[in-house]
Design a protein around this motif. Sequence first.
Motif, mmCIF file in Angstrom:
data_model
loop_
_atom_site.group_PDB
_atom_site.id
_atom_site.type_symbol
_atom_site.label_atom_id
_atom_site.label_comp_id
_atom_site.label_asym_id
_atom_site.label_seq_id
_atom_site.Cartn_x
_atom_site.Cartn_y
_atom_site.Cartn_z
ATOM 1 N N ALA A 168 -19.540 67.768 28.157
ATOM 2 C CA ALA A 168 -19.715 67.083 29.427
ATOM 3 C C ALA A 168 -19.309 67.978 30.590
ATOM 4 O O ALA A 168 -18.364 68.754 30.484
ATOM 5 C CB ALA A 168 -18.880 65.817 29.439
ATOM 6 N N LYS A 209 -20.332 55.038 32.455
ATOM 7 C CA LYS A 209 -20.885 55.231 31.110
ATOM 8 C C LYS A 209 -21.194 53.893 30.449
ATOM 9 O O LYS A 209 -22.262 53.716 29.860
ATOM 10 C CB LYS A 209 -19.882 55.984 30.231
ATOM 11 N N ILE A 264 -24.813 52.555 29.218
ATOM 12 C CA ILE A 264 -25.145 52.171 27.837
ATOM 13 C C ILE A 264 -25.709 50.756 27.802
ATOM 14 O O ILE A 264 -26.699 50.480 27.119
ATOM 15 C CB ILE A 264 -23.899 52.312 26.933
ATOM 16 N N LEU A 292 -29.191 51.004 28.912
ATOM 17 C CA LEU A 292 -30.007 51.611 27.855
ATOM 18 C C LEU A 292 -30.432 50.559 26.842
ATOM 19 O O LEU A 292 -31.589 50.510 26.422
ATOM 20 C CB LEU A 292 -29.198 52.712 27.158
ATOM 21 N N VAL A 319 -35.008 54.118 27.793
ATOM 22 C CA VAL A 319 -34.756 55.244 28.694
ATOM 23 C C VAL A 319 -35.837 55.339 29.766
ATOM 24 O O VAL A 319 -35.583 55.106 30.931
ATOM 25 C CB VAL A 319 -34.626 56.566 27.913
ATOM 26 N N GLY A 320 -37.047 55.681 29.368
ATOM 27 C CA GLY A 320 -38.091 55.936 30.360
ATOM 28 C C GLY A 320 -38.689 54.653 30.903
ATOM 29 O O GLY A 320 -38.597 53.600 30.280
ATOM 30 N N ASN A 358 -23.851 61.313 41.540
ATOM 31 C CA ASN A 358 -23.815 61.900 40.203
ATOM 32 C C ASN A 358 -24.767 61.227 39.232
ATOM 33 O O ASN A 358 -24.419 60.935 38.096
ATOM 34 C CB ASN A 358 -22.400 61.862 39.643
ATOM 35 N N SER A 359 -25.964 60.963 39.729
ATOM 36 C CA SER A 359 -26.976 60.426 38.831
ATOM 37 C C SER A 359 -28.188 61.331 38.954
ATOM 38 O O SER A 359 -28.067 62.540 38.733
ATOM 39 C CB SER A 359 -27.274 58.981 39.225
ATOM 40 N N VAL A 409 -29.207 58.468 22.180
ATOM 41 C CA VAL A 409 -28.960 58.495 23.627
ATOM 42 C C VAL A 409 -27.595 57.878 23.932
ATOM 43 O O VAL A 409 -26.845 58.383 24.774
ATOM 44 C CB VAL A 409 -30.093 57.764 24.384
ATOM 45 N N GLU A 410 -27.261 56.796 23.230
ATOM 46 C CA GLU A 410 -25.962 56.173 23.474
ATOM 47 C C GLU A 410 -24.831 57.144 23.137
ATOM 48 O O GLU A 410 -23.875 57.307 23.907
ATOM 49 C CB GLU A 410 -25.820 54.895 22.642
ATOM 50 N N LEU A 461 -24.523 59.611 25.859
ATOM 51 C CA LEU A 461 -23.861 59.106 27.061
ATOM 52 C C LEU A 461 -22.346 59.146 26.882
ATOM 53 O O LEU A 461 -21.599 59.476 27.809
ATOM 54 C CB LEU A 461 -24.323 57.683 27.360
ATOM 55 N N TYR A 491 -21.565 63.161 26.911
ATOM 56 C CA TYR A 491 -21.922 64.015 28.049
ATOM 57 C C TYR A 491 -21.869 63.304 29.401
ATOM 58 O O TYR A 491 -21.976 63.953 30.430
ATOM 59 C CB TYR A 491 -23.325 64.589 27.866
ATOM 60 N N GLY A 492 -21.803 61.973 29.385
ATOM 61 C CA GLY A 492 -21.883 61.279 30.658
ATOM 62 C C GLY A 492 -23.317 61.227 31.140
ATOM 63 O O GLY A 492 -24.250 61.486 30.383
ATOM 64 N N VAL A 493 -23.473 60.933 32.425
ATOM 65 C CA VAL A 493 -24.799 60.641 32.951
ATOM 66 C C VAL A 493 -25.448 61.870 33.583
ATOM 67 O O VAL A 493 -26.655 62.044 33.538
ATOM 68 C CB VAL A 493 -24.691 59.496 33.987
ATOM 69 N N SER A 494 -24.623 62.742 34.158
ATOM 70 C CA SER A 494 -25.209 63.771 35.018
ATOM 71 C C SER A 494 -24.716 65.157 34.632
ATOM 72 O O SER A 494 -23.660 65.307 34.015
ATOM 73 C CB SER A 494 -24.829 63.470 36.467
ATOM 74 N N ALA A 519 -39.330 59.125 28.062
ATOM 75 C CA ALA A 519 -38.195 59.678 28.810
ATOM 76 C C ALA A 519 -38.643 59.925 30.257
ATOM 77 O O ALA A 519 -39.323 59.089 30.843
ATOM 78 C CB ALA A 519 -37.718 60.958 28.148
ATOM 79 N N ALA A 573 -31.114 64.982 33.343
ATOM 80 C CA ALA A 573 -29.878 64.305 32.941
ATOM 81 C C ALA A 573 -29.730 64.311 31.417
ATOM 82 O O ALA A 573 -30.723 64.216 30.703
ATOM 83 C CB ALA A 573 -29.897 62.871 33.456
ATOM 84 N N PRO A 630 -28.790 62.067 29.064
ATOM 85 C CA PRO A 630 -29.401 61.017 28.237
ATOM 86 C C PRO A 630 -30.916 61.160 28.145
ATOM 87 O O PRO A 630 -31.502 60.883 27.099
ATOM 88 C CB PRO A 630 -29.018 59.713 28.950
ATOM 89 N N VAL A 631 -31.534 61.611 29.235
ATOM 90 C CA VAL A 631 -32.986 61.782 29.226
ATOM 91 C C VAL A 631 -33.357 62.937 28.297
ATOM 92 O O VAL A 631 -34.307 62.858 27.510
ATOM 93 C CB VAL A 631 -33.501 62.045 30.658
ATOM 94 N N GLN A 677 -33.117 61.792 24.689
ATOM 95 C CA GLN A 677 -34.284 60.971 24.313
ATOM 96 C C GLN A 677 -35.462 61.881 23.967
ATOM 97 O O GLN A 677 -36.176 61.648 22.991
ATOM 98 C CB GLN A 677 -34.647 60.039 25.475
#
Lengths: 538, 660
Positions: free
Chosen positions: A125, A157, A161, A164, A169-170, A349-350, B255-256, B259, B262-265, B446, B475, B477-478, B481
């Motif tokens: 991370a 997080k 989740i 999700l 995801v997409g 941070n997204s 993906v979970e 997350l 690694y977190g989101v970003s 994704a 990111a 999670p993407v 996927q």
Amino acid sequence: MSSTIDGSASAALGLLFAFLSYALIQAESVFYKIPGSYVIDRYIKSHQNDRGRTVLEILLALFAIRILLQVQSRTRSDKGEKDFIHFSEKEVDKLVDEWTPEPLGAPLSPEEQSDLASVCVVSGANGPRPKLANTGKQVLNLASYNFTGLAGNEVIKVRAIETLRKYGVGCCGAPGHYGTTDVHVDLERDIADFLGTETSILNSQGFSTIPSVISAFAKRGDIIVADRGSNFAIQKGLQISRSTVRWFDHNDLKSLEDVLLSVEKDRQRRREPLTRRFIVTEGIFEKDGAIVDLPKLIELKHKYKYRLILDESISFGSVGRTGRGLTELYNIPATQIDMIVGSVANGLNSSGGFCAGSRVIVDHQRCNGTSFVFSAAIPALLAASASEGINILRNTPSILSTLQENVRAIRAVLDRVAAITIPSHAASPIIHIHLHSAATLSAPTSASVKPPDPAIPASRNAPSFDIAGEERLLQDIVDEALAQGVWITRARRLRGQELVEARPSIRLAVTAAMSRKECERAAGVIKAGIVKVLTKRK
Amino acid sequence: MPSPIALTSPPRQDSIFKKRSPSYLTAMRSAQSYLIALSEADARARVRDSASVTSTPALSLSSSATTLSEDTVLNDTPYDNSDGLAYPTVPPTSEHIVSADHLQFGFCPNENYRYKSAHKPGTKLEVHEQDPPYYIFLTTYMSYLLLICMGHIRDFFGKRFYPALFRHLLPFDGYAPLNSDFDSFYTRRFKTRIDDCFSAPVTGVPGRTINLLDRESKDYYHTFSLTGTTTRALNISSYNYLGFAQAQGGCADAVEECLRRYGVSTCGARLEGGTSELHVTGEALVASFLGQEDALISSMGFATNSTIIPALLSRGSLLISDEYNHASIRFGARLSGANVRTFKHNNMKSLESLLREVISQGQPKTHRPWKTILLVVEGLYSMEGTLVDLPTILELKKKYKFNLFVDEAHSIGALGPHGRGVADYFGVNPRSIDILMGTFTKSFGAAGGYVAGSKALIDRLRLRGHGGTYAESIAPPVMVQILASMASIMGVALPTSSAVEVAQQHPGPAHPSQLPAWMDLPPTLRDGSEGRMRLRRLAFNSRYLSRGLAKLGFITFGHTDSPIVPLVLFNLGKMCVFHRMMRARKTPIVVVVVSYPATPLVTSRVRFCVSASHTKEDIDTILRACDEIGDVLDLKLLPGERWPLERIMNNAAELVNTDD
């Protein structure tokens, strides 16, 4: 004899004339039977005693035919153009055989290779203290955009989740075609509420947002007045809009006013109709960390009746009491700015970007914003994370005060280093470091004080730098700091593609997730690195 | 301004034809019996070991998947099945184990409903374009004329009687209007009238079905308000070709886990502070998936084109573009400063004559030779459903030495026996294409995009592409996927010592080291059986829908193997009626309708996007709906042999498997 011939000839002629006159009368009556023929008749008769007009109209007709033929050839190909060369098939074959294109991508030069190799890879991370895959060591991170320390936040997080498990995801579609979920609508509303605008619109990449916003409104013939120090995304937006661009000196509102005046004067002199006019500038400049004087800017905007597009890609989520950006810093209602463009990626941070403004502004982009209409919506879990980020910023004002303390702690150390200059504002969470003593090839000559031409992006007396040399020195400093466990980065540029080459610099991104001690230590390491590299050079 | 003339249509308006409930609905077993069958099947699966997988290849089952079916099937409150979407029409027997939520990924165990997507060598790639009778064109133009006249009349009176509503279109207080009334005429007077067909908000997974948030408008679609209820509808609109839009299953589990780790970003651009080890892993996997040396991933599909094309070209280069290329390509071309020429859509004669002209003439005015010529085409055109004529283009490429850029936004994953896109479909070497570009939004469920090519070229793009320096990186999670879905299409296998070279060959399985060590994919994803099933189901569904529609007498565009099936409506007014009638059915169906400016003026169309998640019965449902609506709207305009609906439904496999 001859008289008989004459007689018979005249009889034949008489017959012919009789026939001709009969035919003429018949033709005339048929002609007048055609509906509308009287109009033509009147038109032809009106040419009597007006030869000048006849000549003129024949010329006009010829001209129209020529234009028509030209248009046809233009849609077909370039054939018919003046400089089109006609070749036989054989000649074309030969030319095709002879043509050798340049290779699409030449191999990288050694400098470029080392440039690419100097990129750090995070293992695991990313956050304030990530582990780097290059060295395998944990470092203090002043390279990544994590102003408010939201990276790795557990609440976010959990929310991601949850999203999700409900949305996947997409989004598998453009926003117009079932790609808009309630999560996106919520984030758009959250951003608007947070900033205090009527509404906002979400894009799926921060960088692509502003070109899309600018080109949705500004078209050919419109006027955009932009800062000479604008970031690359703005430059691309100006280019794609095809508008008339006028430049003012970097972060110099006096120069802005001069340009606004000259544009207005120009318009009055040429008696041009009123077109859309925009001022485009940044909140905190990506290139050097300067902060624009927003109250003065808004005063000018109202005075000269321009619309203001403010790029807050850096300042949103990093300045103000709760991170609302420049409007909060200066305590100005966000509705005073026509379009606030920000980055969800940097500030929350997204991922993604937004444009906040009035309903008219936003709705227009839903049909005309290129990268909104033609791109898939951002994944729902990223949108939900951003909403949660806003929630956290709203409820914890201490984050932003910590960030400011950290900025002050670092500046306190670096401001005292003699070998560097820092163009960034004292409150800016990004800090650019220029080498003070580096070889400046030509200093600005103070002799000419003529204001620069607003049509040219580079200012007249721009100093030029030994870019390659400075970049090398800066990279040495970066490497030196990394060896001491502090990760910083040179500000990367697209050399050769930018309108104005920015001066090489090191860019620090301060984060609230570090303690004051860590910041002081990191600043100390950077200071030592600068001193060490620069003394070695001497 | 509320207009008294505009017709309003309530969202759940009764259709004007007599609603016949599909015969299978009455014949269907109760939800209860379905549940019993399912729990029996689950019990058996728990007892059996993994070897039983081979005995039931139909559904690619796994014991880990049963926990998922518990969520949905053994739920205390079973789904309301009044729309016929919640449970399979053919209930699973003890031989089957349901591994996915039927609402997200349909249960379709019949092995006859599979097909292999591949080009038959030696056959010509042809599209039979059919023109409708002339009265259709005439009425289409007349409807435009009528709308334009009405619009101008309304503008004329509106400006005089309701000036406040037109203020934003006129100069006001020294500001020029943001949007002149001329520029926005089409939006205001055409699109707004049918705005209920666009931008419908949804919730949940855009899988086999989708949940629409119901909305209503009290001012003729100028504004909408949500009613608070939702409608579940069959989704034939999302770009979910392989059905990876799922909130459960191996990919979502990965993906979970990502997350959590690694977190989101990744907090920044690739070259500054935002490169993660996942990016390095992902780019290597994408390169081997495509059979190229190296790949570069960007965080947005549109931006991949708009930021990479300017890095490839400069002044003195020429970009040759298909006339129907996507907006992102045109955006990138405009930013590059290169000259741009276009040729007629997929017309190789037009392309060749253009190539001969531009190479012989050289640059405009100076006649110097071009530095480079880049031909940009799409693998599968999103509005037309046509496939690029790749074999012919590669022949031309040999002769004319241009560089080739193929945008596989829609074709990657969706075409070819191994899902590797058009090169796979036509059986050509992917390395004969200089640059492969594509997106992860569609087949992989994704977001983002990639470019792939030679190592030297991709490295140059890493430095020169705008995204690497300035745009946020993709990111985590993407990225995961993408990794999980891509690996499940490829299958993951260790190369046996004797077959090292074979494994290196394209298109082979992924090497376990190409995935993150922590990623634990279920066995059916790992061995590639589920990926194959998805590819084969998509290929079947695509052919079945497009051939079924043709047999019913509809005019469709594109190739039969394309998962995009455009059904041409011609009349502008039929668009919204078609959309509303589909949505108002007992089994609601959501469709995408498109018209000018996305299509030529007279060919407004419905665009179906087929997915592997659809069952054969779902396609039946769509065919039945089209059949009924087609009669009402006079859409069956294709001359030639027609089949009744029952015959199509009963002979689906035969219809799909016959060659042209």
